[in-house]
Design a protein around this motif. Structure first.
Motif, PDB file in Angstrom:
ATOM      1  N   ASP A   1      -8.274 -16.612   3.615  1.00 29.97           N
ATOM      2  CA  ASP A   1      -7.487 -17.725   3.974  1.00 29.97           C
ATOM      3  C   ASP A   1      -7.526 -19.126   2.909  1.00 29.97           C
ATOM      4  OD1 ASP A   1      -5.545 -19.084   5.145  1.00 29.97           O
ATOM      5  OD2 ASP A   1      -6.592 -20.193   6.820  1.00 29.97           O
ATOM      6  N   PRO A   2      -7.623 -18.621   1.602  1.00 28.26           N
ATOM      7  CA  PRO A   2      -7.949 -19.514   0.690  1.00 28.26           C
ATOM      8  C   PRO A   2      -6.814 -20.703   0.498  1.00 28.26           C
ATOM      9  CG  PRO A   2      -7.563 -17.635  -0.667  1.00 28.26           C
ATOM     10  CD  PRO A   2      -7.418 -17.241   1.017  1.00 28.26           C
ATOM     11  N   ARG A   3      -7.057 -21.969  -0.355  1.00 29.24           N
ATOM     12  CA  ARG A   3      -5.999 -22.554  -0.786  1.00 29.24           C
ATOM     13  C   ARG A   3      -5.600 -22.400  -2.043  1.00 29.24           C
ATOM     14  NH1 ARG A   3      -8.243 -28.648  -0.009  1.00 29.24           N
ATOM     15  NH2 ARG A   3      -5.833 -28.941  -0.450  1.00 29.24           N
ATOM     16  N   LEU A   4      -6.391 -21.731  -2.851  1.00 28.19           N
ATOM     17  CA  LEU A   4      -5.815 -21.281  -4.250  1.00 28.19           C
ATOM     18  C   LEU A   4      -6.394 -19.627  -4.305  1.00 28.19           C
ATOM     19  CD1 LEU A   4      -4.901 -21.659  -7.096  1.00 28.19           C
ATOM     20  CD2 LEU A   4      -7.194 -22.282  -7.653  1.00 28.19           C
ATOM     21  N   LEU A   5      -5.521 -18.728  -4.778  1.00 28.74           N
ATOM     22  CA  LEU A   5      -5.767 -17.338  -4.811  1.00 28.74           C
ATOM     23  C   LEU A   5      -5.590 -17.336  -6.423  1.00 28.74           C
ATOM     24  CD1 LEU A   5      -4.942 -16.850  -2.049  1.00 28.74           C
ATOM     25  CD2 LEU A   5      -3.941 -14.528  -3.272  1.00 28.74           C
ATOM     26  N   LEU A   6      -6.807 -16.686  -6.957  1.00 26.61           N
ATOM     27  CA  LEU A   6      -6.715 -16.331  -8.444  1.00 26.61           C
ATOM     28  C   LEU A   6      -6.704 -14.864  -8.580  1.00 26.61           C
ATOM     29  CD1 LEU A   6      -9.733 -18.427  -9.753  1.00 26.61           C
ATOM     30  CD2 LEU A   6      -7.045 -19.026  -9.992  1.00 26.61           C
ATOM     31  N   VAL A   7      -5.671 -14.310  -9.288  1.00 26.26           N
ATOM     32  CA  VAL A   7      -5.474 -13.018  -9.286  1.00 26.26           C
ATOM     33  C   VAL A   7      -5.359 -12.348 -10.350  1.00 26.26           C
ATOM     34  CG1 VAL A   7      -4.156 -11.168  -8.014  1.00 26.26           C
ATOM     35  CG2 VAL A   7      -3.920 -13.364  -6.835  1.00 26.26           C
ATOM     36  N   ASP A   8      -6.260 -11.537 -10.881  1.00 24.94           N
ATOM     37  CA  ASP A   8      -6.195 -11.068 -12.326  1.00 24.94           C
ATOM     38  C   ASP A   8      -5.559  -9.737 -12.284  1.00 24.94           C
ATOM     39  OD1 ASP A   8      -7.132 -10.913 -14.989  1.00 24.94           O
ATOM     40  OD2 ASP A   8      -9.281 -11.560 -14.797  1.00 24.94           O
ATOM     41  N   GLU A   9      -4.821  -9.551 -13.169  1.00 20.06           N
ATOM     42  CA  GLU A   9      -4.105  -8.388 -13.329  1.00 20.06           C
ATOM     43  C   GLU A   9      -3.849  -7.439 -12.153  1.00 20.06           C
ATOM     44  OE1 GLU A   9      -4.734  -6.054 -17.035  1.00 20.06           O
ATOM     45  OE2 GLU A   9      -4.984  -8.199 -17.985  1.00 20.06           O
ATOM     46  N   PRO A  10      -2.953  -7.849 -11.051  1.00 17.91           N
ATOM     47  CA  PRO A  10      -2.975  -7.099  -9.936  1.00 17.91           C
ATOM     48  C   PRO A  10      -2.189  -6.091  -9.934  1.00 17.91           C
ATOM     49  CG  PRO A  10      -1.670  -9.115 -10.009  1.00 17.91           C
ATOM     50  CD  PRO A  10      -2.421  -9.034 -10.969  1.00 17.91           C
ATOM     51  N   ALA A  11      -1.228  -5.842 -10.963  1.00 17.69           N
ATOM     52  CA  ALA A  11      -0.414  -4.679 -11.211  1.00 17.69           C
ATOM     53  C   ALA A  11      -1.006  -3.711 -11.903  1.00 17.69           C
ATOM     54  CB  ALA A  11       0.920  -5.006 -11.594  1.00 17.69           C
ATOM     55  N   ALA A  12      -2.335  -3.689 -12.507  1.00 17.21           N
ATOM     56  CA  ALA A  12      -2.827  -2.731 -13.461  1.00 17.21           C
ATOM     57  C   ALA A  12      -2.898  -1.341 -12.841  1.00 17.21           C
ATOM     58  CB  ALA A  12      -4.041  -3.219 -13.871  1.00 17.21           C
ATOM     59  N   GLY A  13      -2.311  -0.285 -13.016  1.00 17.57           N
ATOM     60  CA  GLY A  13      -2.669   1.074 -12.644  1.00 17.57           C
ATOM     61  C   GLY A  13      -1.814   1.270 -11.552  1.00 17.57           C
ATOM     62  N   MET A  14      -0.669   0.425 -11.263  1.00 15.16           N
ATOM     63  CA  MET A  14       0.292   0.576 -10.109  1.00 15.16           C
ATOM     64  C   MET A  14       1.523   1.470 -10.376  1.00 15.16           C
ATOM     65  SD  MET A  14       0.020  -2.413  -7.722  1.00 15.16           S
ATOM     66  CE  MET A  14      -1.574  -2.830  -6.682  1.00 15.16           C
ATOM     67  N   THR A  15       2.065   2.117  -9.521  1.00 17.25           N
ATOM     68  CA  THR A  15       3.476   2.628  -9.913  1.00 17.25           C
ATOM     69  C   THR A  15       4.535   1.486  -9.611  1.00 17.25           C
ATOM     70  OG1 THR A  15       3.799   3.074  -7.339  1.00 17.25           O
ATOM     71  CG2 THR A  15       2.672   4.842  -8.664  1.00 17.25           C
ATOM     72  N   VAL A  16       5.589   1.948  -9.912  1.00 16.02           N
ATOM     73  CA  VAL A  16       6.747   0.840  -9.935  1.00 16.02           C
ATOM     74  C   VAL A  16       7.063   0.316  -8.403  1.00 16.02           C
ATOM     75  CG1 VAL A  16       9.349   0.548 -10.323  1.00 16.02           C
ATOM     76  CG2 VAL A  16       8.029   1.741 -11.903  1.00 16.02           C
ATOM     77  N   ALA A  17       7.008   1.296  -7.578  1.00 15.22           N
ATOM     78  CA  ALA A  17       7.174   0.717  -6.150  1.00 15.22           C
ATOM     79  C   ALA A  17       5.947  -0.089  -5.786  1.00 15.22           C
ATOM     80  CB  ALA A  17       7.170   2.037  -5.302  1.00 15.22           C
ATOM     81  N   GLU A  18       4.766   0.374  -6.066  1.00 16.55           N
ATOM     82  CA  GLU A  18       3.556  -0.378  -5.622  1.00 16.55           C
ATOM     83  C   GLU A  18       3.568  -1.731  -6.330  1.00 16.55           C
ATOM     84  OE1 GLU A  18       0.063   2.911  -5.190  1.00 16.55           O
ATOM     85  OE2 GLU A  18       0.454   2.143  -7.011  1.00 16.55           O
ATOM     86  N   ARG A  19       4.099  -1.964  -7.589  1.00 14.23           N
ATOM     87  CA  ARG A  19       4.151  -3.055  -8.207  1.00 14.23           C
ATOM     88  C   ARG A  19       5.069  -4.351  -7.317  1.00 14.23           C
ATOM     89  NH1 ARG A  19       3.761  -3.401 -13.953  1.00 14.23           N
ATOM     90  NH2 ARG A  19       1.975  -1.693 -14.565  1.00 14.23           N
ATOM     91  N   ARG A  20       6.216  -3.476  -6.932  1.00 13.92           N
ATOM     92  CA  ARG A  20       7.276  -4.292  -6.215  1.00 13.92           C
ATOM     93  C   ARG A  20       6.433  -4.726  -5.004  1.00 13.92           C
ATOM     94  NH1 ARG A  20      11.669  -0.667  -5.885  1.00 13.92           N
ATOM     95  NH2 ARG A  20      11.563  -0.759  -8.369  1.00 13.92           N
ATOM     96  N   HIS A  21       5.843  -4.017  -4.303  1.00 10.98           N
ATOM     97  CA  HIS A  21       5.323  -4.445  -2.945  1.00 10.98           C
ATOM     98  C   HIS A  21       4.271  -5.458  -3.266  1.00 10.98           C
ATOM     99  CE1 HIS A  21       4.024  -4.398   1.016  1.00 10.98           C
ATOM    100  NE2 HIS A  21       3.008  -4.211   0.672  1.00 10.98           N
TER     101      HIS A  21
END
Ligand SMILES: Nc1ncnc2c1ncn2[C@@H]1O[C@H](COP(=O)(O)OP(=O)(O)OP(=O)(O)O)[C@@H](O)[C@H]1O
Ligand SMILES: [Mg+2]
Lengths: 402, 246
Positions: free
Chosen positions: B165-185
């Motif tokens: 439950d942070p106030r700031l999220l740092l997300v480094d390359e979350p979609a790497a290695g994901m399928t198109v459907a996974e990316r959308r989610h």
């Protein structure tokens, strides 16, 4: 609620039941109960239980938290020294007072002190009682020191090391250096702990001189079994909940745990100190059964053996540590005690007394390379068929991953 | 909207190489921001500085209403202030179940004694279940996280972030290695998260960034090259030069 559920974990039930059965069997067949088990065997087995306890401590700190401490046997020895001081002092005091009973004039307290000092420290050419023996006459205080001395030493050392983020092999070297420094210090005659003579006559319990050793050995055996049982339950509780998750997380990826907001240093310090205390308690139960403690016991190699036992038994699970310590230390006693039959190859005779170390070293290498889960890994193999049928996918994936 | 995090004139060099060069950046409370930039632009190093992993040679990093400096704080303290981070390479505790991973991340007291006496309440279990549903891992809760697919591990790590439950999220390359459907989610999860907190997403994939539909900061050679809407920055000649000039 959680404490109760810990006791119901299968491995806890099995280990505790086996421990109870073993204890009852040994006590019933002991010499004290008119059985065939010699007093020295009962003592060896009691000591083995203490080694199992210190191995659990080692498993907590290394197998679960990932800190390869090569100094926990030093904490074990310190516990032994602390109780040894009382055993030796109180007994010598009694002897001195008894001897003086026949004298025409009752001795002054100073004369008693001098006589005790001469008796204990004569071997190292002293007669004054050193300051560190200040509380040696008091059993409660020395018992407290059994816990405090290893605990405080571990706390200070750990605070310095973990705060500076010393990890991995550097930390191992540092703990080994601490152990070496401690044993070198204890070897000195002027240190007030009788140098390389160590403390002896620890098997005789002051105030219980009339109790035969066969009985004493049974008491200590039972006490060791109780300590091991409690230590096992405490450790199982520690590693089962969220705390256990966190320390295993620290073992596998320390940085990640930090970024979750946990102060990794505090957790390491907690485990390091607690396990040092457990080691101290185990040592305090071990040395009265051994009868003697000297600095050689705390040599750096002893702490390395401790790691070897845990690795052979299977680190990262508590019963693995117990199995490793019991198995290897008993085998070691058997081989080095000259009871293993020598093997005559015609051109060369294998004397196990000499070759046991080699065998142990080889087993260590083979197990680390080919069976990293140790002896306890056998239980995984035994329980696998049931799991395979339930979740074939999982096993297949595992096989691919490894 | 008030500024949540302010990075001003920060520089850091590794063995003489300036990975971050006089970089200034700020983000408001509840804002969603994408950071793009070629390989080696300094995106990960930027996150390292915010989260206390790397100390900058100069500059300031201040946080929250009271503008406290993050520079002298440890990683754990910064995390407890409310900055959560997902790493470029998914890092979850592979040896432990998805459930245990999430429980470990739940926002609770972080000291050893609290952890030792922690008891799972039904509230906590409900929260873990809700998170698992959000990251599509409801049916995987009892599995070892090491057995998950690459994309599922990414989700688990995002779930662990949300659990804090942070106030700031740092997300480094979350979609790497994901399928198109996974990316959308994943886009949905991040946009949902940004409704209640600030989120910074580092990503290479332009389509993914377009889906996020947010302000974009372009990093190049350790400093900000351009900032604005995705269309704005992609039409910036300097940005085109950097991306095509490679
Ligand atoms: N610890 C370090 N020591 C030396 N050089 C480093 C270190 N960390 C990063 N660098 C260098 O700093 C530069 C920026 O790296 P950084 O990982 O921040 O880039 P990035 O934008 O995240 O790239 P990518 O898109 O490949 O993830 C790179 O040239 C990298 O080699
Ligand atoms: Mg990067």
């Amino acid at each position: 609620m959680r404490t109760r559920s810990v006791i119901y974990q299968p491995h806890v039930i099995v280990v505790l039941s086996l421990l109870v059965v073993f204890t009852v069997a040994i006590v019933s067949f002991s010499e004290a109960a008119g059985g065939f088990l010699s007093t020295s065997l009962v003592k060896t087995l009691g000591m083995t239980l203490c080694l199992c306890l210190v191995a659990i401590a080692m498993d907590l700190v290394w197998g679960y938290t990932g800190i390869l401490s090569l100094g926990h046997f030093a904490f074990f020895g310190l516990g032994g020294y602390m109780i040894g001081m009382w055993l030796m002092y109180a007994r010598t005091e009694q002897i001195v007072i008894e001897a003086a009973a026949g004298a025409p004039l009752p001795p002054t307290p100073q004369e008693i002190q001098d006589a005790i000092g001469t008796q204990i420290f004569g071997v190292v050419g002293g007669s004054d009682i050193p300051a560190i023996w200040m509380f040696a006459g008091s059993l409660p205080i020395q018992l407290l020191l059994v816990v405090l001395v290893p605990g405080v030493l571990a706390l200070i050392f750990g605070w310095l090391a973990f705060r500076s983020r010393v990890t991995g092999v550097y930390l191992s070297i540092l703990t080994q250096a601490l152990t070496l420094a401690l044993s070198l210090y204890l070897f000195q005659n002027e240190n007030g702990l009788r140098g390389n003579n160590g403390l002896s006559g620890l098997q005789i319990i002051p105030g219980a001189e009339d109790v035969p050793q066969s009985r004493i050995s049974v008491y200590f055996f039972v006490a060791s079994a109780v300590a091991l049982g409690l230590g096992y339950v405490l450790s199982a509780w520690l590693v089962s909940g969220k705390f256990g998750s966190i320390i295993r997380g620290i073992r596998d990826d320390e940085a990640r745990v930090r970024f979750l907001g946990y102060s990794v240093e505090h957790y390491k310090l907690f485990v390091f100190t607690l396990t040092a205390v457990i080691a101290g308690v185990a040592g305090a139960l071990y040395y009265p059964q051994a009868g003697i403690i000297n600095p050689a016991e705390m040599a750096p190699i002893a702490s390395i053996y401790l790691a070897v036992w845990v690795a052979i038994g299977g680190r990262g699970r508590l019963y693995g540590a117990v199995i490793g310590a019991a198995f290897v230390s008993l085998l070691s006693t058997w081989f080095t005690g000259g009871r293993a039959p020598d093997i005559n190859l015609g051109f060369y005779t294998i004397h196990w007394v000499d070759w046991w170390q080699v065998l142990l070293g080889l087993s260590f290498v083979v197990i680390t390379v080919y069976a990293p889960k140790g002896i306890a890994g056998i239980f995984d193999v035994l329980s696998r068929p049931a799991k395979t049928s339930a979740r074939p996918v999982k096993t297949a994936e595992k096989a691919r991953a490894s | 909207m008030s500024t949540l995090l302010e990075v001003s004139a920060v520089s850091v060099s590794f063995d003489g190489f300036k990975a971050i060069n006089d970089l200034s950046f700020d983000i408001n409370e509840g804002e969603l921001r994408a950071i793009i930039g070629p390989n080696g632009a300094g995106k990960t190093t930027f996150m390292d500085i915010i989260t206390g992993k790397t100390r900058p040679d100069k500059g300031k990093v201040t946080w929250g209403e009271t503008n406290i400096s993050l520079l002298r704080k440890t990683e754990a303290q910064i995390a407890r202030l409310g900055i959560g981070r997902k790493f470029q390479r998914p890092t979850v505790f592979e040896d432990q179940s998805v459930f245990d991973n999430l429980v470990m991340a739940l926002k609770k007291d972080r000291d050893p004694v609290s952890a030792l006496f922690y008891k799972r309440s039904t509230v906590d279990i409900d929260r873990v279940n809700a998170l698992a549903a959000e990251i599509n891992l409801s049916s995987q809760l009892q599995r070892k996280s090491g057995e998950l697919s690459h994309g599922q591990k990414q989700w688990l790590e995002i779930g662990m972030l949300l659990a804090q439950d942070p106030r700031l999220l740092l997300v480094d390359e979350p979609a790497a290695g994901m399928t198109v459907a996974e990316r959308r989610h994943t886009t949905d999860i991040l946009r949902e998260a940004a409704t209640t907190r600030a989120v910074i997403v580092v990503e290479h994939d332009m389509d993914f960034v377009r889906q996020l539909d947010c302000r974009v900061t372009v990093l190049h050679e350790g400093s900000v090259l351009a900032e604005g809407s995705l269309d704005h920055v992609t039409n910036d000649p300097r940005v085109i030069e950097v991306y095509l000039g490679r």
